[in-house]
Each structure stands twice: as structure tokens, then as C-alpha cells.
Design an enzyme around this catalytic site. Structure first.
Site, mmCIF file in Angstrom:
data_model
loop_
_atom_site.group_PDB
_atom_site.id
_atom_site.type_symbol
_atom_site.label_atom_id
_atom_site.label_comp_id
_atom_site.label_asym_id
_atom_site.label_seq_id
_atom_site.Cartn_x
_atom_site.Cartn_y
_atom_site.Cartn_z
ATOM 1 C CG HIS A 54 -2.151 0.987 1.171
ATOM 2 N ND1 HIS A 54 -2.594 1.526 0.207
ATOM 3 C CD2 HIS A 54 -2.482 1.727 2.286
ATOM 4 C CE1 HIS A 54 -3.681 2.380 0.605
ATOM 5 N NE2 HIS A 54 -3.485 2.434 1.971
ATOM 6 C CD GLU A 144 -5.784 2.011 7.726
ATOM 7 O OE1 GLU A 144 -4.881 2.808 7.982
ATOM 8 O OE2 GLU A 144 -6.256 1.666 6.705
#
Length: 185
Positions: A54, A144
Site C-alpha cells: 500500500h 483499519e
């Protein structure tokens, strides 16, 4: 067992990410043989795990991650606002879930990168780009979009396995907390 996962289609979306959508490709109500749903979404919608790829060039993609980071003993702690190094200095958990509206500073991320295998937050982001680079560069799993309202601060067993999206920089997760000793029916 506490489900700490957002529902995908009604859950939070990070600004700029593709909002999840679905359509019925077939439906029992319409006389089809079965109900079939097509969907489209960003890999970082709802409750999700960031892979090192990411933010790290050449970093591991979601299917290459060590899944032992996503299952095991964890601590849930209350925080609000900016979480600094001094706020997490006394925490020695391998997996840490931050309950409340908060984000990590780079100093807190550096400290946790040396101690934790996973760090999770209720927000759609653990912190800024630098925080992500610190954690993901140390191969800390970043979880998250959690829903921790029913998880009081304490010690739990975490199960948060990402969908195996080969080559992806992240993936949706179904995340559960289990209080050790609690009977599962």
C-alpha cells in the site's frame, strides 16, 4: 464473541476511495433460479487490512502477508486525538487495537513498529503517509475501520483475516474479538 467489523455497503469510506456498490445479477423474487450479487469496491473500504505494498515499493501484497499477525492475543485500549509515543510507551501488546477517534504520530508508530505485529484503529486510517510507511515498512499489519464500541478496554483474542486478493495492497476483513475463557456455542 464480538464482531468488530463494519458492514461494507453502509460503512465508512475514506475520502476519495470508491464507494462500495452492488447490483442483483439475478433474483429469486424476479423468478430466477437463485439470487446472485455483483459488487464493486475499493480494497480499503470498511474494515480492512493494509498490506505493505500500500505504501512500500516492492512490499508484500495481501496474500503474501504472515497471517499469524492477524490472529492471537491483543489489547484494546482507549485513545482520543493524536496518539503520541508517550501514550503507548507502557503498552507491550503484540496486537494493539486503539478504541476511539484517534490517529498515530510518527513517534508512536516507530515505537509500536518495534513491539507490535498488528495495530488497529476505528478510523479509516491509522495516520498519515509517514505513519503508514513506518508501520508497513516494519511489516506491522495495519487494521483499519474497526467498530470497537462493544469491546471494553482489556485483553482479547483477535481473529482478523483478510480476503485473499492476489496482488492487492489491501483487503476487506471480518474481524472478531473473543474473550479467553468465554464459551463459544
Amino acid at each position: 464473541m464480538i464482531d468488530i467489523t463494519q458492514e461494507i455497503f453502509s460503512g465508512c469510506v475514506y475520502p476519495g476511495d470508491t464507494k462500495p456498490t452492488f447490483r442483483r445479477a439475478s433474483s429469486l423474487e424476479a423468478g430466477d433460479a437463485c439470487t446472485l450479487t455483483d459488487f464493486s469496491m475499493c480494497a480499503h473500504n470498511g474494515t480492512h487490512l493494509d498490506a505493505p505494498a500500500h505504501f512500500i515499493r516492492g512490499g508484500k501484497t495481501i496474500e503474501q502477508m504472515d497471517l499469524t499477525r492477524c490472529v492471537g492475543r491483543c489489547a484494546v485500549r482507549d485513545f482520543a486525538g493524536e496518539v503520541k509515543e508517550s501514550d503507548v510507551a507502557g503498552i507491550a501488546a503484540e496486537r494493539l487495537l486503539l478504541r476511539g477517534a484517534c490517529s498515530l504520530t510518527a513517534g508512536a508508530a516507530r515505537l509500536l513498529a518495534g513491539r507490535c505485529r498488528l495495530v488497529g484503529v476505528e478510523g479509516q486510517s491509522v495516520g498519515d503517509e509517514q505513519v503508514h510507511r513506518i508501520l508497513l515498512g516494519a511489516e506491522v499489519a495495519v487494521l483499519e475501520g474497526l467498530v470497537l464500541r462493544d469491546a471494553l478496554p482489556g485483553e482479547y483474542i483477535l481473529i482478523a483475516l483478510p480476503i485473499k486478493l492476489g496482488g492487492s495492497d489491501g483487503a476487506p476483513v471480518r474481524a472478531l474479538l473473543w474473550k479467553e475463557g468465554e464459551v463459544l456455542v
